[in-house]
Design a protein around this motif. Structure first.
Motif, PDB file in Angstrom:
ATOM      1  N   ARG A  65      93.923  99.803  12.121  1.00 36.11           N
ATOM      2  CA  ARG A  65      92.469  99.712  12.265  1.00 36.11           C
ATOM      3  C   ARG A  65      92.052  98.386  12.873  1.00 36.11           C
ATOM      4  O   ARG A  65      91.180  98.332  13.752  1.00 36.11           O
ATOM      5  CB  ARG A  65      91.833  99.883  10.887  1.00 36.11           C
ATOM      6  CG  ARG A  65      90.301  99.831  10.876  1.00 36.11           C
ATOM      7  CD  ARG A  65      89.792 100.007   9.472  1.00 36.11           C
ATOM      8  NE  ARG A  65      90.341  98.954   8.606  1.00 36.11           N
ATOM      9  CZ  ARG A  65      90.396  99.039   7.282  1.00 36.11           C
ATOM     10  NH1 ARG A  65      89.981 100.128   6.663  1.00 36.11           N
ATOM     11  NH2 ARG A  65      90.881  98.038   6.573  1.00 36.11           N
ATOM     12  N   ALA A  66      92.695  97.299  12.437  1.00 37.41           N
ATOM     13  CA  ALA A  66      92.347  95.980  12.959  1.00 37.41           C
ATOM     14  C   ALA A  66      92.657  95.869  14.453  1.00 37.41           C
ATOM     15  O   ALA A  66      91.873  95.310  15.222  1.00 37.41           O
ATOM     16  CB  ALA A  66      93.089  94.897  12.181  1.00 37.41           C
ATOM     17  N   ARG A  67      93.797  96.407  14.873  1.00 36.92           N
ATOM     18  CA  ARG A  67      94.137  96.335  16.296  1.00 36.92           C
ATOM     19  C   ARG A  67      93.174  97.177  17.128  1.00 36.92           C
ATOM     20  O   ARG A  67      92.789  96.787  18.234  1.00 36.92           O
ATOM     21  CB  ARG A  67      95.586  96.774  16.512  1.00 36.92           C
ATOM     22  CG  ARG A  67      96.597  95.824  15.892  1.00 36.92           C
ATOM     23  CD  ARG A  67      97.984  95.959  16.471  1.00 36.92           C
ATOM     24  NE  ARG A  67      98.925  95.083  15.783  1.00 36.92           N
ATOM     25  CZ  ARG A  67      99.040  93.776  15.990  1.00 36.92           C
ATOM     26  NH1 ARG A  67      98.270  93.194  16.893  1.00 36.92           N
ATOM     27  NH2 ARG A  67      99.928  93.058  15.325  1.00 36.92           N
ATOM     28  N   GLY A  68      92.780  98.325  16.598  1.00 35.60           N
ATOM     29  CA  GLY A  68      91.783  99.130  17.305  1.00 35.60           C
ATOM     30  C   GLY A  68      90.451  98.410  17.400  1.00 35.60           C
ATOM     31  O   GLY A  68      89.795  98.438  18.460  1.00 35.60           O
ATOM     32  N   ASN A  69      90.050  97.767  16.316  1.00 28.75           N
ATOM     33  CA  ASN A  69      88.797  97.010  16.330  1.00 28.75           C
ATOM     34  C   ASN A  69      88.861  95.846  17.316  1.00 28.75           C
ATOM     35  O   ASN A  69      87.874  95.528  17.978  1.00 28.75           O
ATOM     36  CB  ASN A  69      88.490  96.467  14.933  1.00 28.75           C
ATOM     37  CG  ASN A  69      88.035  97.560  13.986  1.00 28.75           C
ATOM     38  OD1 ASN A  69      87.675  98.651  14.403  1.00 28.75           O
ATOM     39  ND2 ASN A  69      88.070  97.271  12.698  1.00 28.75           N
ATOM     40  N   TRP A  70      90.028  95.201  17.405  1.00 34.01           N
ATOM     41  CA  TRP A  70      90.175  94.082  18.329  1.00 34.01           C
ATOM     42  C   TRP A  70      90.035  94.552  19.779  1.00 34.01           C
ATOM     43  O   TRP A  70      89.362  93.905  20.594  1.00 34.01           O
ATOM     44  CB  TRP A  70      91.530  93.400  18.130  1.00 34.01           C
ATOM     45  CG  TRP A  70      91.735  92.227  19.054  1.00 34.01           C
ATOM     46  CD1 TRP A  70      92.471  92.204  20.207  1.00 34.01           C
ATOM     47  CD2 TRP A  70      91.180  90.928  18.915  1.00 34.01           C
ATOM     48  NE1 TRP A  70      92.416  90.970  20.792  1.00 34.01           N
ATOM     49  CE2 TRP A  70      91.621  90.162  20.011  1.00 34.01           C
ATOM     50  CE3 TRP A  70      90.352  90.332  17.965  1.00 34.01           C
ATOM     51  CZ2 TRP A  70      91.266  88.826  20.205  1.00 34.01           C
ATOM     52  CZ3 TRP A  70      89.997  88.995  18.138  1.00 34.01           C
ATOM     53  CH2 TRP A  70      90.447  88.259  19.233  1.00 34.01           C
ATOM     54  N   VAL A 116      94.016  90.175  13.214  1.00 29.53           N
ATOM     55  CA  VAL A 116      94.708  91.231  12.479  1.00 29.53           C
ATOM     56  C   VAL A 116      95.177  90.712  11.122  1.00 29.53           C
ATOM     57  O   VAL A 116      95.022  91.391  10.092  1.00 29.53           O
ATOM     58  CB  VAL A 116      95.893  91.776  13.291  1.00 29.53           C
ATOM     59  CG1 VAL A 116      96.759  92.700  12.434  1.00 29.53           C
ATOM     60  CG2 VAL A 116      95.379  92.518  14.524  1.00 29.53           C
ATOM     61  N   GLN A 117      95.724  89.513  11.095  1.00 28.03           N
ATOM     62  CA  GLN A 117      96.215  88.958   9.836  1.00 28.03           C
ATOM     63  C   GLN A 117      95.084  88.769   8.837  1.00 28.03           C
ATOM     64  O   GLN A 117      95.230  89.067   7.643  1.00 28.03           O
ATOM     65  CB  GLN A 117      96.906  87.619  10.080  1.00 28.03           C
ATOM     66  CG  GLN A 117      97.597  87.066   8.837  1.00 28.03           C
ATOM     67  CD  GLN A 117      98.669  87.990   8.307  1.00 28.03           C
ATOM     68  OE1 GLN A 117      99.573  88.396   9.052  1.00 28.03           O
ATOM     69  NE2 GLN A 117      98.597  88.344   7.033  1.00 28.03           N
ATOM     70  N   ALA A 118      93.931  88.301   9.301  1.00 29.37           N
ATOM     71  CA  ALA A 118      92.783  88.109   8.412  1.00 29.37           C
ATOM     72  C   ALA A 118      92.315  89.445   7.839  1.00 29.37           C
ATOM     73  O   ALA A 118      91.990  89.550   6.646  1.00 29.37           O
ATOM     74  CB  ALA A 118      91.650  87.425   9.161  1.00 29.37           C
ATOM     75  N   GLU A 119      92.282  90.482   8.677  1.00 30.47           N
ATOM     76  CA  GLU A 119      91.865  91.799   8.215  1.00 30.47           C
ATOM     77  C   GLU A 119      92.869  92.388   7.224  1.00 30.47           C
ATOM     78  O   GLU A 119      92.497  93.011   6.227  1.00 30.47           O
ATOM     79  CB  GLU A 119      91.683  92.746   9.413  1.00 30.47           C
ATOM     80  CG  GLU A 119      90.520  92.397  10.316  1.00 30.47           C
ATOM     81  CD  GLU A 119      89.195  92.491   9.582  1.00 30.47           C
ATOM     82  OE1 GLU A 119      88.850  93.592   9.131  1.00 30.47           O
ATOM     83  OE2 GLU A 119      88.517  91.449   9.449  1.00 30.47           O
TER      84      GLU A 119
END
Length: 213
Positions: A120-125, A170-173
């Motif tokens: 999800r984080a990579r998609g959001n990025w 990504v790490q923060a998410e």
């Protein structure tokens, strides 16, 4: 018969025999006691048919029957005023729902949650960077004036800059997802950890009790 419409649902995120929350005005009873009292008359059954008698006076801690959600239900008096009383009860449905939540969290895997959070984080990025440089399909699907698009691009550019890099974002998410998952897992202490109890305010004259108990 007239009863107040003041019906409040309360949620217990506690151990098996924790006292009722302060919003019920007293710690006179506990969850296990409420569970032991679960009972409801069939909708077509009157209190008289069930051998119950009207209450003329009551006190905190007394077991009574109150009309709530279409049935007479057995619960505990948790607050008394000169003419009204709060009766707190729970239901089999509440127990079943708590058990379902418990089973869901017992089966939940932190690894699966983190994997999902990463995707999800990579998609959001990708979405944020495309919004920032103006190439996102979002700008094609909706109508933007040049000024509106400029503001959107600037907003997302600030977010991308604040994150620093894709890996940092990504790490923060993932860290947030892990913290949230562990906190929710910790709440899941037993099949009764999420039992919903209900507090119903009624006229004392509309309450009933069992003369045999």
């Amino acid at each position: 018969m007239t009863t107040s419409t003041n019906t409040t649902d309360l949620y217990l995120l506690t151990d098996l025999v924790a006292p009722l929350p302060a919003t019920t005005s007293t710690n006179a009873t506990d969850l296990r006691h409420l569970i032991d009292l679960i009972a409801a008359l069939p909708a077509a059954t009157s209190p008289a048919d069930a051998g119950l008698i009207p209450v003329t006076a009551t006190a905190v801690g007394e077991v009574v029957w109150v009309y709530a959600r279409g049935q007479y239900r057995r619960g505990v008096v948790t607050k008394v005023t000169p003419t009204r009383a709060d009766v707190t009860y729970t239901t089999q449905g509440a127990l079943d729902e708590s058990a379902r939540i418990y089973a869901t969290w017992e089966a939940a895997s932190e690894d699966e949650e983190i994997a999902y959070a990463t995707r999800r984080a990579r998609g959001n990025w990708r979405f944020k960077t495309a919004m920032a440089d103006g190439t996102a399909d979002f700008y094609k699907r909706f109508t933007f004036t040049p000024e509106e698009k400029r503001k959107e691009m600037a907003t997302y550019a600030d977010q991308v800059a604040a994150a620093g890099s894709e890996e940092a974002y990504v790490q923060a998410e993932v860290d947030r997802a892990r913290t949230s998952f562990r906190a929710k897992k910790a709440e899941n202490t037993s099949p009764l950890a999420h039992v919903k109890i209900t507090c119903k305010t009624s006229k004392i004259a509309d309450l009933f009790r069992d003369p045999t108990t």
